[in-house]
Design a protein around this motif. Structure first.
Motif, mmCIF file in Angstrom:
data_model
loop_
_atom_site.group_PDB
_atom_site.id
_atom_site.type_symbol
_atom_site.label_atom_id
_atom_site.label_comp_id
_atom_site.label_asym_id
_atom_site.label_seq_id
_atom_site.Cartn_x
_atom_site.Cartn_y
_atom_site.Cartn_z
ATOM 1 N N THR A 322 0.816 -1.215 0.000
ATOM 2 C CA THR A 322 0.000 0.000 0.000
ATOM 3 C C THR A 322 0.855 1.272 0.000
ATOM 4 O OG1 THR A 322 -0.263 -0.070 2.410
ATOM 5 C CG2 THR A 322 -1.941 -1.167 1.096
ATOM 6 N N ASP A 323 1.978 1.247 0.719
ATOM 7 C CA ASP A 323 2.886 2.405 0.646
ATOM 8 C C ASP A 323 3.437 2.565 -0.773
ATOM 9 O OD1 ASP A 323 2.515 3.159 3.252
ATOM 10 O OD2 ASP A 323 4.489 2.532 3.972
ATOM 11 N N HIS A 324 3.794 1.444 -1.393
ATOM 12 C CA HIS A 324 4.285 1.517 -2.776
ATOM 13 C C HIS A 324 3.192 2.000 -3.729
ATOM 14 C CE1 HIS A 324 8.171 0.213 -1.843
ATOM 15 N NE2 HIS A 324 8.101 -1.080 -2.123
ATOM 16 N N ALA A 325 1.952 1.548 -3.504
ATOM 17 C CA ALA A 325 0.859 1.981 -4.375
ATOM 18 C C ALA A 325 0.680 3.489 -4.308
ATOM 19 C CB ALA A 325 -0.431 1.268 -3.990
ATOM 20 N N MET A 326 0.793 4.053 -3.116
ATOM 21 C CA MET A 326 0.662 5.503 -2.970
ATOM 22 C C MET A 326 1.774 6.218 -3.732
ATOM 23 S SD MET A 326 -1.409 7.688 -1.371
ATOM 24 C CE MET A 326 -1.416 8.652 -2.873
ATOM 25 N N GLY A 362 -6.641 -2.121 8.902
ATOM 26 C CA GLY A 362 -5.570 -1.787 9.837
ATOM 27 C C GLY A 362 -4.655 -0.753 9.213
ATOM 28 N N THR A 363 -4.556 0.423 9.813
ATOM 29 C CA THR A 363 -3.686 1.459 9.271
ATOM 30 C C THR A 363 -2.248 0.950 9.178
ATOM 31 O OG1 THR A 363 -3.088 2.388 11.422
ATOM 32 C CG2 THR A 363 -5.112 3.224 10.394
ATOM 33 N N ASN A 364 -1.457 1.599 8.357
ATOM 34 C CA ASN A 364 -0.071 1.156 8.237
ATOM 35 C C ASN A 364 0.736 1.414 9.501
ATOM 36 O OD1 ASN A 364 -0.713 0.209 5.760
ATOM 37 N ND2 ASN A 364 0.740 1.465 4.611
#
Length: 390
Positions: A322-326, A362-364
């Motif tokens: 998800t961090d990479h997607a952002m 669940g938040t990162n």
């Protein structure tokens, strides 16, 4: 491990379905905020809503590794539908793993076949990342439970045919062992949805607070024993996080594909912009991010398929993907320049959709907490989580 011929054929089939059935509808549905209920029926009848669940109940009986590749394909063209498939699978998890044979036989075929679409009710307005603090109650009256309270951020809220609900059955607020799990029909008396949230992205995915005003649920709709609900919920979240990681990877891949296609056609100073080293390096970093997200997600899936612990790896996958997607979707907008900031191209939508991936399931920040605790309690000399085991 090389994928089987069956798995390769399935992923190719899903890619065709995504191109033929989803791509033509995605942009318009997202712009109008329309919930694509018929799309889920189509996916269910094609067998794509129950891939990781037993064939005897209408599922596909396939590995999680293959299922996540299917989710990635869907997420690469329509994230709202990818998230919806993941949430539906999560809403079926408790019934598959903790339901009785009678319960599974009665409800699973329609759930896995797409006739019944599910939702998952865990979070509350004041208890997002701390589910043990929930205050929604389920009081046993005769042979029924009476459920009262509110559940926030419910994907498919107001659209679902059934809700997997966690509610407190003991009188000890904050206790982890006083929560039970229920399957609540979508047409139950006293169940209502608030106005859907007006969100930044995933506008084709309805999100609403669900109100339980004395909703009566027969005892036969409780999954597992009293007090086992939070354990059922948290066990499902490990798998749900992998689903979101796969959708996020697909979203990033879709943004990368759009950026590369644009960079191959757009010219400046007499050259395609992909031939300019500065932009080429940016695209290379985007490709590396997508590939690493995919590898991390499938590694965790292989551990799950092997029956090995995978909770920490699921959190790693969700965090990384998800961090990479952002980052990738933001960079895709940059590649397109001013065009990327307009709604003439899909990358601005991809960027808006990527943000919530860092928040739900669940938040990162919670994922980092889970990972850190896992490092503190796991024998780091163990080879269980090493890639070589998969």
């Amino acid at each position: 491990m090389l994928p089987s011929e069956e798995a390769v054929d399935l992923v190719r089939l899903v890619r065709r379905i995504a191109a033929d059935e989803l791509v033509p509808r995605a942009a318009a549905s997202e712009a109008a905020g329309e919930f694509p209920r018929e799309v889920f029926r189509t996916l269910g009848r094609t067998g794509l809503l129950g891939l990781p669940y037993p064939e005897e109940y209408g599922g596909g009986g396939l590995s999680y590794e293959v299922y996540l590749q299917v989710l990635e394909e869907i997420g690469s063209v329509w994230a709202s539908v990818g998230v919806g498939v993941s949430v539906h699978a999560l809403s079926c998890f408790g019934l598959v793993t903790r339901g009785t044979d009678e319960q599974r036989t009665r409800w699973l075929p329609d759930m896995l076949g797409g006739e019944l679409l599910g939702a998952y009710c865990l979070s509350e307005p004041h208890a997002g990342s701390d589910p043990a603090a929930m205050t929604t109650t389920a009081r046993l009256v005769g042979d029924e439970y009476v459920i009262s309270g509110a559940k926030a951020w419910t994907t498919h809220g107001g659209e679902a045919d059934f809700y997997k609900v966690m509610a407190r059955t003991s009188e000890s607020p904050g206790g982890r062992d006083g929560i039970s799990c229920f399957l609540v029909p979508g047409d139950a008396t006293g169940l209502a949805a608030d106005r859907p949230e007006d969100k930044m992205g995933l506008t084709g995915s309805t999100t609403a607070t669900m109100r339980f005003d004395g909703v009566r649920v027969p005892v036969e709709r409780r999954l597992g024993g009293e007090g086992e609900g939070l354990r059922i919920a948290l066990a499902g979240l490990d798998s749900g996080r992998l689903g979101i990681a796969a959708v996020a990877t697909g979203l990033a891949q879709g943004a990368l594909d759009a950026a590369v296609a644009y960079a191959q056609q757009r010219t400046t100073f007499g050259r395609r912009i992909i031939d300019h080293q500065g932009l080429g390096f940016l695209l290379a970093d985007m490709e590396a991010a997508v590939a690493s997200a995919r590898a991390t997600t499938l590694h965790a899936a292989r551990l799950k398929d092997a029956g090995l612990p995978f909770s920490r790896e699921a959190s790693v996958a969700k965090l990384v993907a998800t961090d990479h997607a952002m980052k990738v979707t933001t960079d895709a907008v940059q590649v397109l320049g001013g065009a990327g900031y307009t709604k003439d191209f899909p990358v601005e939508r991809y960027m808006r959709e990527a943000k919530v991936m860092q928040i739900f399931e669940g938040t990162n920040q919670i994922q980092r907490l889970v990972i850190a605790r896992g490092l503190d309690t796991t024998d780091q000399g163990s080879v269980v989580s090493r890639p070589a085991t998969s």
